[in-house]
Every structure is written in C-alpha cells, then in structure tokens.
Design a protein around this motif. Structure first.
Motif, PDB file in Angstrom:
ATOM      1  N   THR A   1     -35.330 -90.462  80.976  1.00  0.00           N
ATOM      2  CA  THR A   1     -36.223 -90.073  81.207  1.00  0.00           C
ATOM      3  C   THR A   1     -35.817 -88.555  81.446  1.00  0.00           C
ATOM      4  O   THR A   1     -36.674 -87.199  82.114  1.00  0.00           O
ATOM      5  CB  THR A   1     -37.173 -90.006  82.860  1.00  0.00           C
ATOM      6  OG1 THR A   1     -35.806 -90.156  84.024  1.00  0.00           O
ATOM      7  CG2 THR A   1     -37.960 -91.393  82.144  1.00  0.00           C
ATOM      8  N   ASN A   2     -34.933 -88.358  80.863  1.00  0.00           N
ATOM      9  CA  ASN A   2     -33.903 -86.501  81.219  1.00  0.00           C
ATOM     10  C   ASN A   2     -34.391 -86.150  82.471  1.00  0.00           C
ATOM     11  O   ASN A   2     -34.333 -84.673  82.901  1.00  0.00           O
ATOM     12  CB  ASN A   2     -35.221 -85.704  80.248  1.00  0.00           C
ATOM     13  CG  ASN A   2     -35.048 -86.227  79.055  1.00  0.00           C
ATOM     14  OD1 ASN A   2     -33.645 -85.553  78.251  1.00  0.00           O
ATOM     15  ND2 ASN A   2     -36.454 -85.952  78.295  1.00  0.00           N
ATOM     16  N   ALA A   3     -33.912 -87.604  83.391  1.00  0.00           N
ATOM     17  CA  ALA A   3     -33.926 -86.968  84.813  1.00  0.00           C
ATOM     18  C   ALA A   3     -32.598 -86.230  85.119  1.00  0.00           C
ATOM     19  O   ALA A   3     -31.538 -87.528  84.874  1.00  0.00           O
ATOM     20  CB  ALA A   3     -34.618 -87.719  85.642  1.00  0.00           C
ATOM     21  N   SER A   4     -32.237 -85.291  86.063  1.00  0.00           N
ATOM     22  CA  SER A   4     -31.128 -85.316  86.640  1.00  0.00           C
ATOM     23  C   SER A   4     -30.579 -86.374  88.141  1.00  0.00           C
ATOM     24  O   SER A   4     -29.141 -86.664  88.621  1.00  0.00           O
ATOM     25  CB  SER A   4     -30.362 -84.219  86.576  1.00  0.00           C
ATOM     26  OG  SER A   4     -31.341 -83.662  88.276  1.00  0.00           O
ATOM     27  N   ALA A   5     -31.536 -87.091  88.710  1.00  0.00           N
ATOM     28  CA  ALA A   5     -31.604 -88.072  89.563  1.00  0.00           C
ATOM     29  C   ALA A   5     -32.238 -89.294  89.450  1.00  0.00           C
ATOM     30  O   ALA A   5     -33.326 -89.264  88.776  1.00  0.00           O
ATOM     31  CB  ALA A   5     -31.801 -87.140  90.580  1.00  0.00           C
ATOM     32  N   ILE A   6     -31.669 -90.189  90.460  1.00  0.00           N
ATOM     33  CA  ILE A   6     -32.462 -91.113  90.786  1.00  0.00           C
ATOM     34  C   ILE A   6     -32.915 -91.517  92.221  1.00  0.00           C
ATOM     35  O   ILE A   6     -32.042 -91.380  93.397  1.00  0.00           O
ATOM     36  CB  ILE A   6     -31.841 -92.440  90.690  1.00  0.00           C
ATOM     37  CG1 ILE A   6     -31.504 -92.955  88.733  1.00  0.00           C
ATOM     38  CG2 ILE A   6     -32.260 -93.720  90.864  1.00  0.00           C
ATOM     39  CD1 ILE A   6     -33.044 -92.796  87.677  1.00  0.00           C
ATOM     40  N   HIS A   7     -34.266 -91.407  92.518  1.00  0.00           N
ATOM     41  CA  HIS A   7     -34.132 -91.908  93.461  1.00  0.00           C
ATOM     42  C   HIS A   7     -35.193 -93.190  94.276  1.00  0.00           C
ATOM     43  O   HIS A   7     -36.457 -93.694  93.073  1.00  0.00           O
ATOM     44  CB  HIS A   7     -35.936 -91.149  94.375  1.00  0.00           C
ATOM     45  CG  HIS A   7     -35.722 -89.258  94.426  1.00  0.00           C
ATOM     46  ND1 HIS A   7     -36.407 -89.243  94.618  1.00  0.00           N
ATOM     47  CD2 HIS A   7     -34.491 -88.732  93.968  1.00  0.00           C
ATOM     48  CE1 HIS A   7     -35.938 -87.812  94.604  1.00  0.00           C
ATOM     49  NE2 HIS A   7     -34.624 -87.560  94.426  1.00  0.00           N
ATOM     50  N   ALA A   8     -34.605 -94.327  94.413  1.00  0.00           N
ATOM     51  CA  ALA A   8     -34.370 -96.050  94.346  1.00  0.00           C
ATOM     52  C   ALA A   8     -34.690 -95.881  95.631  1.00  0.00           C
ATOM     53  O   ALA A   8     -34.395 -95.221  96.641  1.00  0.00           O
ATOM     54  CB  ALA A   8     -33.636 -96.516  94.186  1.00  0.00           C
ATOM     55  N   ASN A   9     -35.873 -97.261  96.203  1.00  0.00           N
ATOM     56  CA  ASN A   9     -35.732 -97.908  97.051  1.00  0.00           C
ATOM     57  C   ASN A   9     -34.522 -98.469  97.659  1.00  0.00           C
ATOM     58  O   ASN A   9     -33.608 -99.450  96.678  1.00  0.00           O
ATOM     59  CB  ASN A   9     -36.966 -99.166  96.789  1.00  0.00           C
ATOM     60  CG  ASN A   9     -37.619 -99.780  97.941  1.00  0.00           C
ATOM     61  OD1 ASN A   9     -36.693-100.863  98.394  1.00  0.00           O
ATOM     62  ND2 ASN A   9     -38.360-100.007  98.668  1.00  0.00           N
ATOM     63  N   HIS A  10     -34.419 -98.537  98.714  1.00  0.00           N
ATOM     64  CA  HIS A  10     -33.041 -98.833  98.959  1.00  0.00           C
ATOM     65  C   HIS A  10     -33.055-100.647  98.857  1.00  0.00           C
ATOM     66  O   HIS A  10     -31.403-100.429  98.625  1.00  0.00           O
ATOM     67  CB  HIS A  10     -32.568 -98.591 100.539  1.00  0.00           C
ATOM     68  CG  HIS A  10     -32.938 -98.987 102.018  1.00  0.00           C
ATOM     69  ND1 HIS A  10     -32.337 -99.846 102.542  1.00  0.00           N
ATOM     70  CD2 HIS A  10     -35.169 -99.113 102.015  1.00  0.00           C
ATOM     71  CE1 HIS A  10     -33.670-100.929 103.595  1.00  0.00           C
ATOM     72  NE2 HIS A  10     -34.733-100.206 103.283  1.00  0.00           N
TER      73      HIS A  10
END
Length: 249
Positions: free
Chosen positions: A182-191
């Motif tokens: 996705t050309n993303a620089s970060a991941i936001h994940a459910n812990h």
C-alpha cells in the motif's frame, strides 16, 4: 527505553475512555493530558461536508438515526453526540473536520486522520481530505490511515508526502508486506494481532508500528519497553503516566 525512541501517545477518538468520542471535548481533554497527537475518523455528509464520526451511521454515538452519507450537515449538527459508555452528556456536537483543524492550528498536536472508506466508499474523499489539510497548512503534522487498501493506494497516486498507515485487525496478516503493498510508511494494528517479532520485522524495514486500542497500564508498559513507535489509546492520561515512569528509569 531510550528517550530518543520515546513511544508517541495518540488519543483514540480523543480521550474517549472518559469523554464522548470524536468530540471537541474529547480532543481538548487529550491535549490537556499531555498526549502527542489525536486520532479521529472522517466521513462525508449528503451535502459534502467532512464530519468527524466513527460509525457509518449516527445511531450509536448520537440520539439520531441514519447513515452519515444520507444525512445533511444541518441534520447531523442538530444531534447530541454526547454518548459515552452508556452515559449521555449534553451539548456535544459532531464536529466538522474544519472545526478540528482550526483548533489544531492553536497547538502542536499531531493528528491521525482515518478515512472511513472501508464500508462506504465516499468517492473523492481522499482528495477532499488532502485539500482541507493544505487549506490549514497542517501537512507536517498529519498521518493518514485507512483499512481500505484502495484508499491508501489512491493517496499514493495523488502524490502526497503525508505519511500513510495501513490499518488491520486480523491475525495472519504480514504487516511489513501490507505496508509495502500500500506504499505505507506505518502499520496501525489491533494490539491483539501484533507480536514483538512482527514489530521487529517492520522496524527492520523502517516501517513504524502503532497499536490500538491499548488501554491497560501493564500492556502499555510492555509495548513501550519493546520500542513501539506509537500507542493509540482511549486513556491518554494512563499512557502518559506509564511513559513518564519509564523515562525516569
């Protein structure tokens, strides 16, 4: 834990553990708590106004009913958005993105804008949000995130330099591959679906990992000590207290 690698604290929909989510009250209380940033959700009304609300309907968080995208701004603004944990507060309104951005100009908070296009597509929402960010000159304090991979890829196509984060909540996902795709620089994940090994694999590729919704002090401490880039929490005051304790060591 080194001070240089201090975990950033983002208030999930504002200080939503105590105050009605995605309201100016919740955002202002998050600022008072000392957090680094706020996280909010954006959708679009029937008449094209960008509003800050999480659900695709107004049913849960207001005293109204209906789809956000099928209600006018005037209809949504007339509702009480003061619902929080089976309690009702008074005089809380669904804010516009303009209202939040105008307030952000008066402080130094970061802002994670989640584009809610995973269930309702809202064609052109990516362009609308980027235009608002440019209007308020807030590009250097923004993070754009979404569950919708097409939204993240569209943001990339639009050429924005604003950091993008891919959100996910299911086990079995390879977060570093998701970010690359996705050309993303970060991941936001459910812990609950993140592990130290997965986080380390992301870090080796310079992909920042932020976890939501991390509320328990013991878990906050565990992940901060592990070098988590950012925590997205309903209780920023708790997270700030844990971070201060770790920095004193």
């Amino acid at each position: 834990m080194e001070c240089d690698n201090m975990t950033q604290i983002f208030a999930h929909r504002g200080a939503s553990g105590i105050h009605p989510e995605n309201t100016m009250k919740a955002f202002k209380e998050a600022y008072k708590a000392g957090c680094d940033g706020i996280e909010l959700d954006v959708q679009r009304t029937k008449d094209g106004v960008l509003v800050v609300i999480h659900d695709e309907t107004v049913n849960r968080t207001t005293n109204g009913k209906g789809m956000v995208g099928k209600l006018t701004y005037k209809e949504i603004r007339s509702l009480n958005a003061g619902y929080n944990k089976r309690k009702w507060f008074t005089h809380d309104k669904v804010p516009t993105l303009d209202e939040v951005f105008e307030w952000l100009k008066g402080n130094n908070l970061l802002c994670n804008v989640e584009l809610k296009t995973d269930k309702v597509k809202y064609p052109g929402l990516e362009e609308d949000v980027l235009q608002k960010i440019a209007q308020y000159s807030l590009s250097d304090r923004m993070i754009l995130s979404s569950f919708n991979l097409q939204t993240l890829m569209r943001l990339h196509e639009l050429g924005t330099s604003i950091p993008k984060a891919a959100i996910y909540s299911k086990k079995g996902v390879n977060p570093s591959l998701l970010a690359q795709t996705t050309n993303a620089s970060a991941i936001h994940a459910n812990h609950r679906v993140m592990t130290p090994a997965l986080m380390e694999s992301c870090q080796r590729m310079n992909i920042q990992v932020r976890l939501y919704t991390l509320n328990q002090p013991a878990k906050l401490k565990e992940w901060m000590e592990a070098g988590l880039a950012g925590v997205i929490t309903d209780y920023p005051d708790r997270a700030f207290k844990v971070r201060k304790e770790l920095l004193r060591k």
